[in-house]
Design a protein around this motif. Sequence first.
Motif, PDB file in Angstrom:
ATOM      1  N   GLN A  45     131.894 -59.542 -51.118  1.00 47.57           N
ATOM      2  CA  GLN A  45     130.439 -59.604 -51.207  1.00 47.57           C
ATOM      3  C   GLN A  45     130.053 -60.056 -52.614  1.00 47.57           C
ATOM      4  O   GLN A  45     130.530 -59.490 -53.599  1.00 47.57           O
ATOM      5  N   LYS A 203     123.256 -47.543 -53.178  1.00 47.55           N
ATOM      6  CA  LYS A 203     122.305 -48.299 -52.365  1.00 47.55           C
ATOM      7  C   LYS A 203     121.166 -47.444 -51.832  1.00 47.55           C
ATOM      8  O   LYS A 203     120.081 -47.953 -51.574  1.00 47.55           O
ATOM      9  N   GLN A 207     117.702 -49.583 -51.523  1.00 49.47           N
ATOM     10  CA  GLN A 207     117.302 -50.181 -50.248  1.00 49.47           C
ATOM     11  C   GLN A 207     115.797 -50.154 -50.024  1.00 49.47           C
ATOM     12  O   GLN A 207     115.234 -51.072 -49.447  1.00 49.47           O
ATOM     13  N   GLU A 239     118.058 -55.470 -50.429  1.00 54.79           N
ATOM     14  CA  GLU A 239     117.829 -56.003 -49.083  1.00 54.79           C
ATOM     15  C   GLU A 239     116.618 -56.927 -49.000  1.00 54.79           C
ATOM     16  O   GLU A 239     116.331 -57.483 -47.941  1.00 54.79           O
ATOM     17  N   GLN A 256     123.595 -56.827 -55.901  1.00 56.76           N
ATOM     18  CA  GLN A 256     124.457 -57.051 -54.742  1.00 56.76           C
ATOM     19  C   GLN A 256     123.737 -56.494 -53.526  1.00 56.76           C
ATOM     20  O   GLN A 256     123.110 -55.447 -53.609  1.00 56.76           O
ATOM     21  N   GLY A 257     123.791 -57.199 -52.409  1.00 60.56           N
ATOM     22  CA  GLY A 257     123.153 -56.646 -51.221  1.00 60.56           C
ATOM     23  C   GLY A 257     122.990 -57.667 -50.116  1.00 60.56           C
ATOM     24  O   GLY A 257     123.227 -58.857 -50.310  1.00 60.56           O
ATOM     25  N   PHE A 258     122.585 -57.161 -48.946  1.00 57.09           N
ATOM     26  CA  PHE A 258     122.470 -58.017 -47.763  1.00 57.09           C
ATOM     27  C   PHE A 258     121.465 -59.144 -47.983  1.00 57.09           C
ATOM     28  O   PHE A 258     121.564 -60.192 -47.347  1.00 57.09           O
ATOM     29  N   TYR A 259     120.465 -58.961 -48.878  1.00 58.52           N
ATOM     30  CA  TYR A 259     119.503 -60.040 -49.131  1.00 58.52           C
ATOM     31  C   TYR A 259     120.230 -61.290 -49.629  1.00 58.52           C
ATOM     32  O   TYR A 259     119.871 -62.416 -49.271  1.00 58.52           O
ATOM     33  N   SER A 261     123.939 -61.689 -49.542  1.00 55.58           N
ATOM     34  CA  SER A 261     124.928 -61.924 -48.490  1.00 55.58           C
ATOM     35  C   SER A 261     125.582 -60.616 -48.087  1.00 55.58           C
ATOM     36  O   SER A 261     125.778 -59.724 -48.912  1.00 55.58           O
ATOM     37  N   ARG A 262     125.926 -60.510 -46.821  1.00 60.91           N
ATOM     38  CA  ARG A 262     126.802 -59.432 -46.383  1.00 60.91           C
ATOM     39  C   ARG A 262     128.206 -59.731 -46.880  1.00 60.91           C
ATOM     40  O   ARG A 262     128.489 -60.864 -47.246  1.00 60.91           O
TER      41      ARG A 262
END
Length: 278
Positions: A45, A203, A207, A239, A256-259, A261-262
């Motif tokens: 990630q 997180k 989040q 996110e 770092q985060g899903f926003y 990339s996963r």
Amino acid sequence: QHAKKNRLDQQIYTQQIDGNTLERLQLINELKSAIDNGELVLFYQPKLDLKLKKVTHVEALVRWQHPDRGMIPPDLFIPIAEQMGQMNALTHWVINESLEQYLKWKPQGIELCIAINISAENLKDEGFCQYVLDLVNHKGVPIDVLTLEITEDAVVSDPENAIKQLTVLKKSGLKLSIDDYGTGYSSLAQLKQLPVDELKIDKSFVQNLMVNQDDRIIVNSTLQLAHNLGLSVVAEGIEDEGALNWLAERGCELGQGFYLSRPLDADKITDWLARSPY
Ligand code: C2E
Ligand code: MG
Ligand code: MG
Ligand code: MG
């Protein structure tokens, strides 16, 4: 009628527990051979440098590609590996694989620092630091490519020994990071003794940053505390764009985060790196 139903419920419940236990026992057995059978996979990630707006790091996150059960997430098998004395073998594999990936990327012009998660079991092994240093040396990878992420709990169980091991690693030039910061029970006095470079804010505080004022207060104070102690900060669990900008404005070094990339496998993250604006 009622009593009968209760008995039936109980039966089903017991069956479920037995089923889970059996499944657990099976996993325990299979985990022993999973490493040798090449069933573990590393996902990566990206971590974004929030000032340079450039990806400078990745975190390596292990998955178990089980032949029958599909992809098993780390939360389901890391605790088993810890209990079964498999953590050293697992972490050795993770570090080896990460260094190999670094060496594959380098000729493609991709030069990223790699963060690896280590557990309490690793720090209990007297030979752990020497193993890491020898491996990095043997592969010819610069030592500061590696960051080791340690949770507070991994240190609390045996602080003296953990501090000893971490100090050796730090002196050799490895970067050390406190993972899931804010969720553990360590005191600031204990944290102060750790030779770390970085705090990774958990997180759960990040989040909902844009909708939860308490989280913003906690993260803001943590940023100030860390910076005053000379530590850099990574925020995990970003996110949305709002959180990313809010953190960047406050001098948080990495995000770092899903926003962004996963976690993705090596091929997919290489693709992502080529396409992303960062
Ligand atoms: P961690 O080290 O705190 O890793 C971050 C976890 O948060 C990862 O879950 C990641 O997918 C997830 N995450 C990242 N960004 C977001 C986001 O924006 N939203 C949400 N909801 N989640 C996000 P993952 O990959 O399932 O790993 C879970 C945990 O398993 C890790 O937490 C780490 O404690 C452990 N783990 C993973 N790989 C290893 C390993 O190789 N060795 C050890 N010892 N532990 C590992
Ligand atoms: Mg981590
Ligand atoms: Mg974490
Ligand atoms: Mg975690």
